[in-house]
Design a protein around this motif. Sequence first.
Motif, PDB file in Angstrom:
ATOM      1  N   ASP A   1       5.588  -4.170   7.282  1.00 50.58           N
ATOM      2  CA  ASP A   1       4.565  -4.180   6.231  1.00 50.58           C
ATOM      3  C   ASP A   1       3.884  -5.542   6.248  1.00 50.58           C
ATOM      4  O   ASP A   1       4.558  -6.562   6.330  1.00 50.58           O
ATOM      5  N   ASP A   2       2.569  -5.564   6.177  1.00 54.27           N
ATOM      6  CA  ASP A   2       1.839  -6.835   6.234  1.00 54.27           C
ATOM      7  C   ASP A   2       1.887  -7.613   4.923  1.00 54.27           C
ATOM      8  O   ASP A   2       1.404  -8.730   4.852  1.00 54.27           O
TER       9      ASP A   2
ATOM     10  N   ASN B   1       4.116  -7.299  11.305  1.00 56.40           N
ATOM     11  CA  ASN B   1       3.240  -6.758  12.332  1.00 56.40           C
ATOM     12  C   ASN B   1       3.982  -5.700  13.157  1.00 56.40           C
ATOM     13  O   ASN B   1       5.040  -5.992  13.710  1.00 56.40           O
ATOM     14  N   PRO B   2       3.443  -4.485  13.255  1.00 58.51           N
ATOM     15  CA  PRO B   2       4.109  -3.431  14.028  1.00 58.51           C
ATOM     16  C   PRO B   2       4.322  -3.798  15.503  1.00 58.51           C
ATOM     17  O   PRO B   2       5.317  -3.390  16.100  1.00 58.51           O
TER      18      PRO B   2
ATOM     19  N   ILE C   1      11.089   1.568   7.607  1.00 58.52           N
ATOM     20  CA  ILE C   1      10.108   1.769   6.541  1.00 58.52           C
ATOM     21  C   ILE C   1       8.821   1.120   7.038  1.00 58.52           C
ATOM     22  O   ILE C   1       8.831  -0.045   7.430  1.00 58.52           O
ATOM     23  N   SER C   2       7.732   1.890   7.045  1.00 60.07           N
ATOM     24  CA  SER C   2       6.471   1.349   7.558  1.00 60.07           C
ATOM     25  C   SER C   2       5.325   1.584   6.582  1.00 60.07           C
ATOM     26  O   SER C   2       5.151   2.693   6.074  1.00 60.07           O
ATOM     27  N   ASP C   3       4.562   0.532   6.381  1.00 61.33           N
ATOM     28  CA  ASP C   3       3.308   0.642   5.640  1.00 61.33           C
ATOM     29  C   ASP C   3       2.324   1.412   6.522  1.00 61.33           C
ATOM     30  O   ASP C   3       2.518   1.541   7.726  1.00 61.33           O
TER      31      ASP C   3
ATOM     32  N   GLY D   1      -0.100   2.013  10.548  1.00 64.64           N
ATOM     33  CA  GLY D   1       1.199   2.660  10.434  1.00 64.64           C
ATOM     34  C   GLY D   1       1.273   4.014  11.095  1.00 64.64           C
ATOM     35  O   GLY D   1       2.296   4.389  11.666  1.00 64.64           O
ATOM     36  N   ASP D   2       0.167   4.782  11.051  1.00 64.41           N
ATOM     37  CA  ASP D   2       0.193   6.093  11.715  1.00 64.41           C
ATOM     38  C   ASP D   2       0.248   5.944  13.237  1.00 64.41           C
ATOM     39  O   ASP D   2       0.891   6.745  13.919  1.00 64.41           O
ATOM     40  N   GLU D   3      -0.380   4.901  13.767  1.00 61.74           N
ATOM     41  CA  GLU D   3      -0.283   4.623  15.209  1.00 61.74           C
ATOM     42  C   GLU D   3       1.142   4.209  15.573  1.00 61.74           C
ATOM     43  O   GLU D   3       1.665   4.618  16.618  1.00 61.74           O
ATOM     44  N   PHE D   4       1.766   3.407  14.710  1.00 60.28           N
ATOM     45  CA  PHE D   4       3.148   2.982  14.913  1.00 60.28           C
ATOM     46  C   PHE D   4       4.071   4.201  14.902  1.00 60.28           C
ATOM     47  O   PHE D   4       4.917   4.369  15.784  1.00 60.28           O
TER      48      PHE D   4
END
Length: 121
Positions: free
Chosen positions: A9-10, A33-34, A51-53, A61-64
């Motif tokens: 999460d940034d 940073n992802p 857990i990803s923002d 986040g959707d790309e991650f």
Amino acid sequence: MKKQVLLVDDKSTIAKVISVYLGKDYDFIYFENPIKAIEWLHEGNFPDLIISDIRMPEMMGDEFLHYMKNNELFKNIPIVMLSSENSTSERIRLLEEGAEDYILKPFNPMELKIRIKKIID
């Protein structure tokens, strides 16, 4: 041994809140940073949950999530998405792409803790 939770999460304030609520029960790792998180994963680290923002610079986040779920090494790590976006279509899309859960910001830290416990314990 404690289970390990990775937060991507940034916003460091989110990390502080989550670490207060999860720190006693889980080993907590944080990256703003992802891309840095992916580098850490490729060093041989396998958290029990991520857990990803969703809204982040450099990589969304959707790309991650897409990267993780399409990578043989990491596809089985459960991912919980955090977002301030209250969009049913986005929530459904990310759940279909493999997110384990989708939690709206601002969130109740106790609810997050319970949801994580249900996924990894």
